[in-house]
Design an enzyme around this catalytic site. Sequence first.
Site, PDB file in Angstrom:
ATOM      1  N   ASP A  13       3.464  -2.304  -2.711  1.00 35.63           N
ATOM      2  CA  ASP A  13       3.103  -3.143  -3.855  1.00 35.63           C
ATOM      3  C   ASP A  13       4.318  -3.659  -4.620  1.00 35.63           C
ATOM      4  O   ASP A  13       4.249  -3.879  -5.831  1.00 35.63           O
ATOM      5  CB  ASP A  13       2.159  -2.392  -4.816  1.00 35.63           C
ATOM      6  CG  ASP A  13       0.935  -1.880  -4.086  1.00 35.63           C
ATOM      7  OD1 ASP A  13       0.378  -2.657  -3.296  1.00 35.63           O
ATOM      8  OD2 ASP A  13       0.557  -0.716  -4.276  1.00 35.63           O
ATOM      9  N   LYS A  16       6.065  -7.789  -1.873  1.00 32.33           N
ATOM     10  CA  LYS A  16       6.607  -8.287  -0.599  1.00 32.33           C
ATOM     11  C   LYS A  16       5.921  -9.579  -0.191  1.00 32.33           C
ATOM     12  O   LYS A  16       6.543 -10.462   0.375  1.00 32.33           O
ATOM     13  CB  LYS A  16       6.386  -7.253   0.526  1.00 32.33           C
ATOM     14  CG  LYS A  16       7.197  -6.000   0.369  1.00 32.33           C
ATOM     15  CD  LYS A  16       6.936  -5.025   1.508  1.00 32.33           C
ATOM     16  CE  LYS A  16       5.524  -4.482   1.546  1.00 32.33           C
ATOM     17  NZ  LYS A  16       5.144  -3.636   0.409  1.00 32.33           N
ATOM     18  N   ASN A  38      -5.075  -1.093   5.036  1.00 35.27           N
ATOM     19  CA  ASN A  38      -4.713  -0.348   3.826  1.00 35.27           C
ATOM     20  C   ASN A  38      -3.777  -1.194   2.969  1.00 35.27           C
ATOM     21  O   ASN A  38      -3.661  -0.997   1.771  1.00 35.27           O
ATOM     22  CB  ASN A  38      -4.068   1.005   4.178  1.00 35.27           C
ATOM     23  CG  ASN A  38      -2.936   0.908   5.203  1.00 35.27           C
ATOM     24  OD1 ASN A  38      -2.752  -0.132   5.837  1.00 35.27           O
ATOM     25  ND2 ASN A  38      -2.196   1.972   5.363  1.00 35.27           N
ATOM     26  N   GLY A  40      -2.304  -4.699   1.191  1.00 33.32           N
ATOM     27  CA  GLY A  40      -2.873  -5.868   0.543  1.00 33.32           C
ATOM     28  C   GLY A  40      -1.757  -6.704  -0.037  1.00 33.32           C
ATOM     29  O   GLY A  40      -0.943  -6.215  -0.803  1.00 33.32           O
ATOM     30  N   HIS A  41      -1.677  -7.939   0.398  1.00 32.21           N
ATOM     31  CA  HIS A  41      -0.654  -8.844  -0.130  1.00 32.21           C
ATOM     32  C   HIS A  41      -1.322  -9.915  -0.969  1.00 32.21           C
ATOM     33  O   HIS A  41      -2.253 -10.564  -0.505  1.00 32.21           O
ATOM     34  CB  HIS A  41       0.058  -9.571   1.013  1.00 32.21           C
ATOM     35  CG  HIS A  41       1.049  -8.720   1.726  1.00 32.21           C
ATOM     36  ND1 HIS A  41       1.531  -9.024   2.968  1.00 32.21           N
ATOM     37  CD2 HIS A  41       1.654  -7.585   1.359  1.00 32.21           C
ATOM     38  CE1 HIS A  41       2.396  -8.098   3.336  1.00 32.21           C
ATOM     39  NE2 HIS A  41       2.484  -7.216   2.376  1.00 32.21           N
ATOM     40  N   GLN A 223       3.309  -1.592   3.095  1.00 32.06           N
ATOM     41  CA  GLN A 223       3.635  -0.343   2.392  1.00 32.06           C
ATOM     42  C   GLN A 223       5.121  -0.314   2.003  1.00 32.06           C
ATOM     43  O   GLN A 223       5.703  -1.375   1.830  1.00 32.06           O
ATOM     44  CB  GLN A 223       3.240   0.890   3.222  1.00 32.06           C
ATOM     45  CG  GLN A 223       1.730   1.121   3.296  1.00 32.06           C
ATOM     46  CD  GLN A 223       1.059   0.413   4.460  1.00 32.06           C
ATOM     47  OE1 GLN A 223       1.593   0.355   5.541  1.00 32.06           O
ATOM     48  NE2 GLN A 223      -0.114  -0.123   4.231  1.00 32.06           N
ATOM     49  N   THR A 298      -4.539  -4.398  -4.953  1.00 30.38           N
ATOM     50  CA  THR A 298      -5.056  -5.660  -4.417  1.00 30.38           C
ATOM     51  C   THR A 298      -6.377  -5.426  -3.699  1.00 30.38           C
ATOM     52  O   THR A 298      -7.300  -6.220  -3.754  1.00 30.38           O
ATOM     53  CB  THR A 298      -4.079  -6.221  -3.359  1.00 30.38           C
ATOM     54  OG1 THR A 298      -2.779  -6.219  -3.889  1.00 30.38           O
ATOM     55  CG2 THR A 298      -4.447  -7.622  -2.921  1.00 30.38           C
ATOM     56  N   GLY A 301      -8.433  -1.870  -6.034  1.00 30.48           N
ATOM     57  CA  GLY A 301      -8.647  -2.003  -7.473  1.00 30.48           C
ATOM     58  C   GLY A 301      -8.173  -0.805  -8.289  1.00 30.48           C
ATOM     59  O   GLY A 301      -8.322  -0.771  -9.505  1.00 30.48           O
ATOM     60  N   ARG A 302      -7.573   0.180  -7.621  1.00 32.40           N
ATOM     61  CA  ARG A 302      -7.136   1.386  -8.339  1.00 32.40           C
ATOM     62  C   ARG A 302      -5.986   1.076  -9.306  1.00 32.40           C
ATOM     63  O   ARG A 302      -5.085   0.302  -8.970  1.00 32.40           O
ATOM     64  CB  ARG A 302      -6.646   2.448  -7.343  1.00 32.40           C
ATOM     65  CG  ARG A 302      -7.756   3.015  -6.487  1.00 32.40           C
ATOM     66  CD  ARG A 302      -7.251   4.165  -5.643  1.00 32.40           C
ATOM     67  NE  ARG A 302      -6.375   3.718  -4.562  1.00 32.40           N
ATOM     68  CZ  ARG A 302      -5.775   4.557  -3.706  1.00 32.40           C
ATOM     69  NH1 ARG A 302      -5.922   5.859  -3.847  1.00 32.40           N
ATOM     70  NH2 ARG A 302      -5.023   4.090  -2.737  1.00 32.40           N
ATOM     71  N   GLY A 415       8.058 -14.356 -12.013  1.00 31.93           N
ATOM     72  CA  GLY A 415       6.643 -14.703 -12.213  1.00 31.93           C
ATOM     73  C   GLY A 415       5.935 -14.707 -10.879  1.00 31.93           C
ATOM     74  O   GLY A 415       6.587 -14.657  -9.831  1.00 31.93           O
TER      75      GLY A 415
HETATM   76  P1  IMP Z   1      -3.479   5.575   3.840  1.00 32.72           P
HETATM   77  O1  IMP Z   1      -2.446   4.631   4.301  1.00 32.72           O
HETATM   78  O2  IMP Z   1      -4.788   4.938   3.522  1.00 32.72           O
HETATM   79  O3  IMP Z   1      -3.630   6.770   4.747  1.00 32.72           O
HETATM   80  O4  IMP Z   1      -2.996   6.194   2.436  1.00 32.72           O
HETATM   81  C1  IMP Z   1      -1.871   7.041   2.335  1.00 32.72           C
HETATM   82  C2  IMP Z   1      -1.083   6.785   1.069  1.00 32.72           C
HETATM   83  O5  IMP Z   1      -0.451   5.510   1.168  1.00 32.72           O
HETATM   84  C3  IMP Z   1      -1.924   6.722  -0.209  1.00 32.72           C
HETATM   85  O6  IMP Z   1      -1.161   7.241  -1.275  1.00 32.72           O
HETATM   86  C4  IMP Z   1      -2.155   5.234  -0.405  1.00 32.72           C
HETATM   87  O7  IMP Z   1      -2.394   4.907  -1.755  1.00 32.72           O
HETATM   88  C5  IMP Z   1      -0.825   4.691   0.070  1.00 32.72           C
HETATM   89  N1  IMP Z   1      -0.881   3.300   0.553  1.00 32.72           N
HETATM   90  C6  IMP Z   1      -1.309   2.873   1.758  1.00 32.72           C
HETATM   91  N2  IMP Z   1      -1.186   1.545   1.869  1.00 32.72           N
HETATM   92  C7  IMP Z   1      -0.651   1.112   0.718  1.00 32.72           C
HETATM   93  C8  IMP Z   1      -0.233  -0.173   0.254  1.00 32.72           C
HETATM   94  O8  IMP Z   1      -0.336  -1.201   0.925  1.00 32.72           O
HETATM   95  N3  IMP Z   1       0.298  -0.216  -1.002  1.00 32.72           N
HETATM   96  C9  IMP Z   1       0.445   0.901  -1.745  1.00 32.72           C
HETATM   97  N4  IMP Z   1       0.109   2.117  -1.340  1.00 32.72           N
HETATM   98  C10 IMP Z   1      -0.449   2.232  -0.116  1.00 32.72           C
HETATM   99 MG    MG Z   2      -0.171  -4.088  -1.720  1.00 29.88          MG
END
Ligand code: IMP
Ligand code: MG
Length: 424
Positions: A13, A16, A38, A40-41, A223, A298, A301-302, A415
């Site tokens: 996050d 990128k 997992n 999100g861009h 990630q 993204t 929503g956390r 921005g």
């Molecule tokens: P997983 O990839 O769903 O197994 O999650 C493992 C850890 O990586 C957790 O703490 C997720 O919140 C974090 N995580 C996985 N993908 C992202 C991402 O794209 N951005 C931020 N954190 C991520």
């Molecule tokens: Mg992201």
Amino acid sequence: MPAKVVVGVQWGDEGKGKIIDILSSRADVVVRSQGGNNAGHTVESGGEIYKLRLIPSGILYKNTYCAIGCGVVLDPGSILKEISELKQRKVSFDRFFIDPRVHVVMPWHLLLDDAAEKFRGKYNIGTTKRGIGPCYMDKSERSGIRMFDLINPEIFRSKAKIVGNFKNNLLAKVYGEKPLDIERIICEYIEYGKQLKPFVKDVSVKVYEEYCKGKEILFEGAQGTLLDLDVGTYPFVTSSNPISGGVCTGTGIGPTMIDEVIGVAKAYSTRVGQGPFPTEIFGQTSEFIRKKGDEFGTNTGRARRVGWFDSVIARHAVRTNGLTSLAINKLDTLSGIEKLKVCSSYQTKDGKIIYDFPCSFEELEDLTPIYEELPGFDEDIGQCRNYSDLPEACRKYISRLENLCKCRINMIGVGPARSQNIER
Ligand code: IMP
Ligand code: MG
């Protein structure tokens, strides 16, 4: 023509998407090499906002090839939805490829992700529950189902039957969950396979071909460094290798092809999910940053955890990725904070100062970050396009980060829009 890698310096996050988007407009091929939906861009392009999960950002450019390399795990239902949403917005998929070696996220992976998290109790990872970990587990264990299988119904059926029955036993007997209807899943996934088949092509071969023609290749990381399975904050990590080394195994190219590695960091830090976060802050300033920086996932929503910039982590990223430069995003978010803090090192319980990121979360829990305090700024910097346009306090902040990270900062985000970027 160079091959460039963009990686996250922190816990993902870092923005990128925006840097990749800027670089995509100049690249001929954009490749994803690890992770799955997992990620999100958020990309802002032509005044429109796109939230991408698995599709490389290059998809927004007509002449760019976009590829999903062998190191990615792919949820077919999720990617088909993403493709159809983008098609509705007139995005073309004529130059989009998925490697046949890509592992398929199956419904049991999602259930097992959830079940394992419950099982971990207070040691839960806080995963995105997209089945990422269980899918990579099957890959390493050599029982995974790949895109090649998915697009060949007979092969898929026979493999999915065996694996599916095994997973049903696991779900019922170990986790006490209801078994899945394997036959129904097989039929549904064969349908997905039909729809995805036209995109399946050897990505290693395609990327190499383009590279040999002198085309510009961009490897888009998902990630971040601290979520790396090997050099991250294990076990609070993802199940792939987001560092630059992962590009080679996750695409099927060699390290000698890579010329540049750009690390993207935010001007502060955020993290979602559990695990150590030495410079985490609470209270007013953290809420100010979370709100102003819109620090919510993204995809999920956390609300993201927020903290100061940590140069111990940045140096860890410089070394483990071989960064050739840094991009610092969201400097504008810090406007309005009186004093800015930057972590330069950590202090152990017995007073020792350490400069290198430790390997275990148990060690990290006992460390105190050592901060430097720098003057803040109040100006709206959203219109600055040259480094010299920035207020003095901003330039001091950036220059201090450069010194602490031991890496040149070549881009500064001011921005969310693609144009709100300073290149040096
Ligand atoms: P997983 O990839 O769903 O197994 O999650 C493992 C850890 O990586 C957790 O703490 C997720 O919140 C974090 N995580 C996985 N993908 C992202 C991402 O794209 N951005 C931020 N954190 C991520
Ligand atoms: Mg992201």
